[in-house]
Design an enzyme around this catalytic site. Structure first.
Site, PDB file in Angstrom:
ATOM      1  N   SER A   1       0.766  -1.194  -0.176  1.00 24.44           N
ATOM      2  CA  SER A   1      -0.123  -0.093   0.198  1.00 24.44           C
ATOM      3  C   SER A   1       0.922   1.307  -0.042  1.00 24.44           C
ATOM      4  CB  SER A   1      -0.789   0.000   1.215  1.00 24.44           C
ATOM      5  OG  SER A   1      -1.583   1.278   1.416  1.00 24.44           O
TER       6      SER A   1
ATOM      7  N   TYR B   1      -2.224  -1.387   9.962  1.00 29.24           N
ATOM      8  CA  TYR B   1      -2.409  -1.913   8.637  1.00 29.24           C
ATOM      9  C   TYR B   1      -1.169  -1.582   7.792  1.00 29.24           C
ATOM     10  CZ  TYR B   1      -3.844  -2.039   3.654  1.00 29.24           C
ATOM     11  OH  TYR B   1      -4.162  -2.197   2.280  1.00 29.24           O
TER      12      TYR B   1
END
Length: 257
Positions: free
Chosen positions: A149, A162
């Site tokens: 990400s 995350y």
């Protein structure tokens, strides 16, 4: 292209029934590659993607898999072996795309241990041990693409846990490239920016204020869509990309430069 009885390359895409995984599976099929895709609960969504891939003239199979349950990976590998033999008369597949994931948004100070553990299981432990379980079925000279990400590079409040997992995936990618190099397996990681999907509750897609803010912070002036990512993943599986290895490829349109 393979060392098996199948003359068509085969990719295994986790979480291929929806979102970025679905787009990647379709883009991969458009490159002349057959697909094994996994789904967690919605068999109907997965079969719809299978039908789309078959409509492109490629073969596809959907298999159930919960990447958070590492204890099931040996049985899943056996299912993959069976599908390869039944559909392709093959013993190996060519490409592994570790895409399956979940989104949890929580401020650092409020993140629970249960949330943290779930993210570890899905985003770090899952790809680690699933790849390990599937290595005997991955052909020499194949490719692995992991999904990270943009949040591993830039920081937005609410994604500490995350993003930490995705940072781990990026380090893992380099180690896999090093240790699997003797088998000729190239391993790379794609880091999407904010994309309009249902991921994390669909905030980027459905919240106009969030969407406008991200667009304003992106060099190309808009938020990403799934088509911006699936093609990047597919391109890393093509023969022309064979010398790209151990690299982090961010596909964010230039977020937070």
């Amino acid at each position: 292209m393979t060392s098996t009885a199948s003359s068509t390359p085969i990719a295994l895409v986790t979480g291929g029934s929806r979102g970025l995984g679905r787009n990647a599976a379709l883009q991969i099929a458009r490159q002349g590659i057959d697909v094994i895709l996994t789904y967690r609960s919605r068999a109907d969504e997965a079969q719809a993607v299978v039908a789309e891939i078959e409509g492109l003239g490629r073969r596809a199979v959907a298999l159930p898999l919960d990447v958070a349950r590492s204890g099931t990976f040996a049985a899943f590998a056996a299912q993959v072996r069976e599908a390869l033999a039944r559909v392709w008369s093959a013993e190996r597949f060519d490409f592994l795309v570790n895409n399956a994931g979940i989104g949890i948004h929580a401020p650092f100070a409020e993140t629970t241990e249960a949330q943290f553990d779930e993210l570890v299981a899905v985003h770090l432990k899952g790809p680690f041990f699933l790849t390990q379980a599937l290595l005997p079925l991955l052909r020499d000279g194949g490719r692995i693409v992991n999904l990270s990400s943009g949040l591993a590079r830039f920081a937005l409040p609410g994604y500490a846990a995350y993003a930490a997992m995705k940072g781990g995936v990026e380090v893992l990618t380099r180690y896999l490239a090093k240790e699997l190099g003797p088998r000729g397996i190239a391993v790379n990681v794609v880091a999407p920016g904010a994309i309009e999907t249902d991921f994390g509750g669909g905030a980027v897609r459905d919240n106009a204020q969030v969407n406008a803010f991200i667009a304003s912070q992106t060099a190309l002036g808009r938020v990403g869509v799934p088509d911006d990512i699936g093609g990047v993943v597919a391109s890393l599986l093509l023969p022309a990309s064979r010398w790209i290895n151990a690299q982090r490829i961010e596909a964010s349109g230039g977020m937070f430069l």
